[in-house]
Motif scaffolding. Structure first.
Motif, PDB file in Angstrom:
ATOM      1  N   UNK A   1      48.132  52.256  36.767  1.00 29.58           N
ATOM      2  CA  UNK A   1      48.686  51.333  35.766  1.00 29.58           C
ATOM      3  C   UNK A   1      48.827  49.922  36.336  1.00 29.58           C
ATOM      4  N   UNK A   2      49.127  49.833  37.623  1.00 28.78           N
ATOM      5  CA  UNK A   2      49.331  48.531  38.260  1.00 28.78           C
ATOM      6  C   UNK A   2      48.016  47.867  38.670  1.00 28.78           C
ATOM      7  N   UNK A   3      46.913  48.604  38.603  1.00 26.02           N
ATOM      8  CA  UNK A   3      45.591  48.069  38.977  1.00 26.02           C
ATOM      9  C   UNK A   3      44.592  48.345  37.851  1.00 26.02           C
ATOM     10  N   UNK A   4      44.776  47.676  36.702  1.00 26.84           N
ATOM     11  CA  UNK A   4      43.958  48.011  35.525  1.00 26.84           C
ATOM     12  C   UNK A   4      42.468  47.725  35.683  1.00 26.84           C
ATOM     13  N   UNK A   5      42.086  46.694  36.427  1.00 24.95           N
ATOM     14  CA  UNK A   5      40.660  46.371  36.577  1.00 24.95           C
ATOM     15  C   UNK A   5      39.953  47.499  37.322  1.00 24.95           C
TER      16      UNK A   5
END
Length: 670
Positions: free
Chosen positions: A159-163
């Protein structure tokens, strides 16, 4: 992470050209296995890489009698596991990963997984690792035990690293990428969570058009773990279109095209020009105006326009092998999507333009394509072949383009159902129409069997060597010359086996033993069997009705060897795939689905005569023409009736066709 250390053992796999590169280093470790101390995580990883090499390529050590390599490698691995367990308990996985040398980024995870070290990893420390090194998310997702053991930690990191998360999910779940490692998603990462990740990705300026393409064409029928919401699909579509427009707005890219004209000053039925990557087909307005009766219109569709080739195969479908070299690897594609290429785009555009041009021309001269097609089903099939029950009712000239699109889809289905019932029962019984389903064009049977021959299980093994532009046999090193494939080398050059380096001789010998190369006085030449395979390679199928007895015998031999296989359907697999792609949405995630588009209100209608709707109608009319020509040909073969009765003396090809053919041949030779 530490610098790359090229002196340490790496296991590449037995089929890699560097498979035995670290043999000596492996022996050094194995001979010292009892007293060797594992002093770092890199020592531990190297020990495991050594074990993998011994087990994966045992022949490297067959002549080594100074040490029991199998036992020594297991001993090294035991030492490595002991070190990992102790180090994880003392330092933690985040600190350990920082000490890993660059070449061991992925082998680190292989070792941790092999040692079952997930059991001693502290969840908080694992969270710290994913925070400091987000790239580790992918490695963790490839290992079920880590996903199960650190479900919430991995879900939070994604969730904290969407890319990274979005591109990983798209690439590994929905694309036809070459990754063969399965991906496991955390159970706590729900569909709504992934939607949120995808929305962040879509709204980010770094979003890649290739990934957006797959997201907008998500293969929901084959990928169940995540199904994008409507908001995501629409957002991906809009962002993709915006990205592509921005990418090419300054004139970047390769431009090619197709054009069609009806020339009232041209005498010969057909002409052709090619200039600035645009191919233009011209047709004689004098001929088309002189004969506008239904029979001649249908013959024009068969013999003059570009719907079927000389072998009775549809021209528009994309063919498996027409994408050459690296072009076939460019971009990202959704699992199961219909792939088209520049060549098929041009052929498809020509057929569409010819349909529109001929239709408009006929209407200006008091005739209609639709009238000719109705005549075929409502009169000709009964009069010529004695088959009652075919019928067709196409929209009138005055109908809006929207209503034409709504009307023509069911008529195409009616034509296919009628033929299919006849093929199965020998007559068209109207009571069977409600029970005749048409989910895919690949299920429509042929009347005369076998109808085609297509690639069999052993086809690619020979075809790639003979016809691929990636085969090293296509290049003559001594002459510094290359052709598009080895088959063309044999056709255009007088070569012998000695023109190639010794390591390629086994490929040539295998082809000769299989009967695909003949040694003649001028050197190596393709055999008739090779020429047969070339036809299938180029067109994805070979129609059997045009073959002579000796050729049919050759085909039978290739079928018995599982190199080719028979196909007993009205449409080849390639033709059926194209028709499915154009007509319905049951087979491909990126289907045009023209029938469904107008049956199920896919979009609001502002103008029922819009250009896009007009184009869709001509596309469906083009499909109906192709289907009609295929049905007519099949009935002719099965009954021995039909065909041309009288020929009008009129030139078929303009001089421009021969000039262009000569020019293209000259360019290919030079």
């Amino acid at each position: 992470m530490r610098n790359y250390n090229e002196n340490r053992v790496q296991y590449f796999g037995r089929n890699d050209l560097a498979a035995g590169y670290y043999r000596d280093r492996c022996l050094e470790l194995l001979r010292d296995s009892e007293k060797r101390q594992i002093e770092s995580i890199n020592d531990a990883i190297e020990a495991y890489q050594c074990k993998l090499t011994v087990e994966g390529i045992p022949e490297l050590f067959e002549k080594e009698h100074s040490v029991n390599t199998s036992q020594a490698s297991r001993q090294l691995f035991a030492h490595a596991c002991a070190y990992v367990s102790t180090a994880l308990s003392h330092d933690g996985i985040a600190s350990m990963y920082d000490q890993v040398e660059l070449q061991y980024r992925e082998p680190f995870w292989q070792l941790i997984d092999a040692c079952c070290a997930h059991k001693v990893i502290n969840p908080a420390d694992f969270t710290e690792l994913l925070k400091a090194h987000p790239e580790c998310i992918v490695s963790a997702l490839e290992r079920r035990r880590f996903v199960v053991g650190f479900d919430s930690e991995i879900a939070d990191a994604m969730r904290k690293n969407p890319i990274l998360s979005a591109e990983t999910i798209i690439n590994r779940l929905a694309s036809d990428s070459t990754h063969d490692t399965k991906l496991f998603l955390p159970s706590r990462l729900h569909n709504a969570d992934i939607d949120s990740i995808m929305l962040s990705y879509i709204n980010d300026e770094r979003a890649n058009p290739n990934y957006l393409w797959v997201l907008r064409n998500w293969p929901s029928r084959t990928v169940s773990r995540y199904v994008p919401s409507a908001e995501i699909r629409v957002g991906a579509k809009r962002k993709h279109e915006e990205s592509i427009q921005g990418m090419f707005e300054n004139g970047a890219g390769l431009r090619y095209g197709a054009g069609v004209s009806i020339d009232m000053s041209q005498v010969a039925c057909k002409g052709m020009t090619y200039e600035d990557l645009v191919i233009t087909h011209s047709f004689s307005g004098l001929w088309l105006k002189k004969f506008t009766d239904p029979a001649t219109i249908m013959n024009n569709l068969i013999y003059i326009f570009d719907y079927l080739d000389s072998n009775g195969l549809m021209t528009m479908p994309a063919r498996k092998h027409e994408s050459h070299g690296i072009m076939g690897l460019l971009g990202l594609h959704a699992v199961g999507e219909y792939r088209s290429f520049p060549g098929s785009h041009i052929r498809d555009s020509l057929a569409l333009l010819e349909t529109a041009a001929y239709s408009d021309f006929l209407e200006k001269h008091n005739s209609r394509l639709e009238t000719a097609l109705e005549w075929v089903y409502n009169e000709y099939f009964a009069d010529e072949f004695g088959i009652e029950g075919f019928s067709l009712a196409l929209p009138t000239k005055e109908t809006t383009w929207l209503d034409k699109c709504k009307a023509i889809g069911p008529e195409i289905e009616r034509a296919i159902k009628a033929y299919s019932i006849y093929a199965k029962r020998g007559e068209i019984d109207s009571d069977y129409f409600p029970f005749e389903s048409m989910k895919t064009f690949s299920s429509v049977p042929a009347l005369v069997k076998p109808k085609y021959v297509i690639a069999g299980p052993g086809f690619d093994q020979r075809g790639l060597t003979l016809f691929s532009d990636q085969c090293m046999l296509s290049h003559l090193a001594k002459q510094s010359e290359s052709e598009s494939c080895f088959y063309d080398v044999m056709l255009r050059h007088d070569i012998t086996q000695n023109d190639y380096p010794e390591y390629l001789h086994s490929n040539i010998n295998q082809l000769e033993n299989d009967g695909f190369i003949a040694r003649e006085s001028k050197g190596l030449k393709p055999s008739p069997a090779s020429a047969c395979l070339k036809c299938v390679w180029d067109n994805d199928a070979l129609a059997l009705r045009f073959l002579k007895t000796a050729e049919l015998k050759l085909v039978q031999e290739l079928v018995c060897r599982n190199i080719l296989t028979y196909c007993d359907t009205l449409f080849t697999p390639t033709e059926a795939a194209y028709l499915d792609y154009m007509f319905n949405d049951a087979s491909f995630p990126n289907s045009l689905a023209l029938r469904n588009r107008y049956d199920h209100a896919h979009a609001p209608i502002v103008d029922p005569n819009a250009k896009e709707i007009r184009s869709d109608y001509y596309r469906m009319l083009c499909l109906l023409i192709c289907i009609t020509l295929k049905i007519n040909e099949e009935l002719m073969i099965a009954t021995g009736k039909g065909g041309l009765d009288n020929l009008v003396e009129w030139p078929l090809y303009d001089e421009s066709v021969f000039s262009l053919a000569e020019e293209l041949t000259r360019e290919k030779i030079h």
